[in-house]
Design a protein around this motif. Structure first.
Motif, short mmCIF file in Angstrom:
data_model
loop_
_atom_site.label_atom_id
_atom_site.label_comp_id
_atom_site.label_asym_id
_atom_site.label_seq_id
_atom_site.Cartn_x
_atom_site.Cartn_y
_atom_site.Cartn_z
N GLN A 24 36.38 29.98 36.16
CA GLN A 24 36.70 31.03 37.13
C GLN A 24 36.76 32.39 36.44
O GLN A 24 36.26 33.38 36.96
N LEU A 25 37.36 32.44 35.26
CA LEU A 25 37.45 33.70 34.52
C LEU A 25 36.06 34.17 34.08
O LEU A 25 35.78 35.38 34.10
N VAL A 26 35.21 33.24 33.70
CA VAL A 26 33.83 33.61 33.34
C VAL A 26 33.11 34.17 34.56
O VAL A 26 32.39 35.17 34.46
N ARG A 27 33.31 33.55 35.73
CA ARG A 27 32.69 34.08 36.96
C ARG A 27 33.21 35.49 37.26
O ARG A 27 32.44 36.37 37.65
N GLU A 28 34.52 35.71 37.06
CA GLU A 28 35.07 37.05 37.26
C GLU A 28 34.39 38.05 36.33
O GLU A 28 34.03 39.15 36.74
N GLY A 29 34.22 37.66 35.06
CA GLY A 29 33.56 38.53 34.10
C GLY A 29 32.13 38.83 34.49
O GLY A 29 31.66 39.97 34.37
N VAL A 53 36.75 35.94 27.46
CA VAL A 53 37.99 35.44 28.05
C VAL A 53 39.03 35.41 26.95
O VAL A 53 38.81 34.80 25.91
N GLU A 54 40.15 36.13 27.16
CA GLU A 54 41.23 36.18 26.17
C GLU A 54 42.57 36.08 26.88
O GLU A 54 42.78 36.77 27.88
N ALA A 55 43.44 35.26 26.36
CA ALA A 55 44.81 35.15 26.86
C ALA A 55 44.87 34.98 28.37
O ALA A 55 45.68 35.60 29.05
N GLY A 56 44.00 34.14 28.91
CA GLY A 56 44.06 33.83 30.33
C GLY A 56 43.56 34.92 31.26
O GLY A 56 43.92 34.94 32.43
N ARG A 57 42.72 35.82 30.75
CA ARG A 57 42.13 36.82 31.64
C ARG A 57 40.74 37.17 31.15
O ARG A 57 40.44 37.07 29.97
N ALA A 58 39.91 37.57 32.11
CA ALA A 58 38.57 38.04 31.77
C ALA A 58 38.69 39.41 31.12
O ALA A 58 39.49 40.25 31.55
N VAL A 59 37.91 39.63 30.07
CA VAL A 59 37.90 40.91 29.37
C VAL A 59 36.46 41.42 29.37
O VAL A 59 35.54 40.71 28.96
N ARG A 99 42.85 39.66 37.34
CA ARG A 99 43.67 40.37 36.35
C ARG A 99 42.80 40.85 35.19
O ARG A 99 43.29 41.07 34.09
N LEU A 100 41.51 41.01 35.43
CA LEU A 100 40.61 41.34 34.34
C LEU A 100 41.02 42.63 33.65
O LEU A 100 41.65 43.50 34.24
N MET A 101 40.67 42.70 32.37
CA MET A 101 40.97 43.87 31.55
C MET A 101 39.66 44.54 31.19
O MET A 101 38.71 43.87 30.79
N LEU A 102 39.60 45.85 31.38
CA LEU A 102 38.41 46.62 31.06
C LEU A 102 38.71 47.53 29.86
O LEU A 102 39.75 48.17 29.82
N ASP A 103 37.78 47.53 28.91
CA ASP A 103 37.88 48.45 27.77
C ASP A 103 36.57 49.21 27.68
O ASP A 103 35.50 48.63 27.88
#
Length: 175
Positions: A24-29, A53-59, A99-103
């Motif tokens: 699911q996190l990969v799909r979010e990414g 995917v890091e610490a339970g969230r898509a990055v 809860r994805l994180m963007l950098d």
């Protein structure tokens, strides 16, 4: 005719395995990456998009373009707004809150290092002086990094006080 995915929402056979959560996190990414690629195209900005995917969230990270600093903005304000828009695009596409994180251009990574140093230094100052220290208002991301840094120093605690957008971290001695 569309096929139902195994282990999806219609499958109520119990908790989902960890690989399903990671999928699911990969799909979010992937959705976020596609959305951000369209944004970069509209702006005519260059940048390489990296998904993890890091610490339970898509990055999602964007690096390599000359104009990317404009997408960070003053103290990360544009980055925060773009992160929220990207989360909304993911939610609209997949139907669940992300809860994805963007950098962008490594800004969040370097900001994390600065805030870790600030949290550690402030905790040590509070230990030495015995006086609580109230830091300037911060975003939720910034406050979490400071709280994590303070938690690594024995004898002090931190808490957030106030209302957004003026919420602040207060560091004080442990009781």
């Amino acid at each position: 005719m569309a096929k139902a995915a195994q282990g999806g929402p219609a499958d109520s056979s119990g908790p989902r395995p960890a690989s399903s959560v990671e999928d699911q996190l990969v799909r979010e990414g992937d959705v976020a990456g596609d959305y951000l690629e369209r944004v970069l195209d509209v702006l005519d900005y260059d940048g390489d998009i990296d998904l993890d995917v890091e610490a339970g969230r898509a990055v999602v990270s964007i690096d390599g373009g000359d104009d990317l600093d404009k997408l960070v903005g003053d103290r990360g304000a544009v980055l925060e707004a773009l992160q929220e828009l990207t989360r909304l695009a993911v939610q609209q596409s997949l139907g669940n809150r992300s809860r994805l994180m963007l950098d962008i251009a490594g800004w969040r990574r370097s900001r994390r290092d600065e805030l870790t140093e600030l949290g550690t230094r402030t905790a040590k100052e509070v230990l030495d002086s015995g006086q609580p220290v109230r830091l300037r208002p911060m975003t939720p991301f910034e406050r979490k990094v400071v709280h994590d840094a303070v938690a690594g120093v024995k004898g002090v605690v931190s808490e957030s006080e106030g209302e957004e957008p003026r919420r602040q971290v207060v560091v004080s001695r442990s009781a």
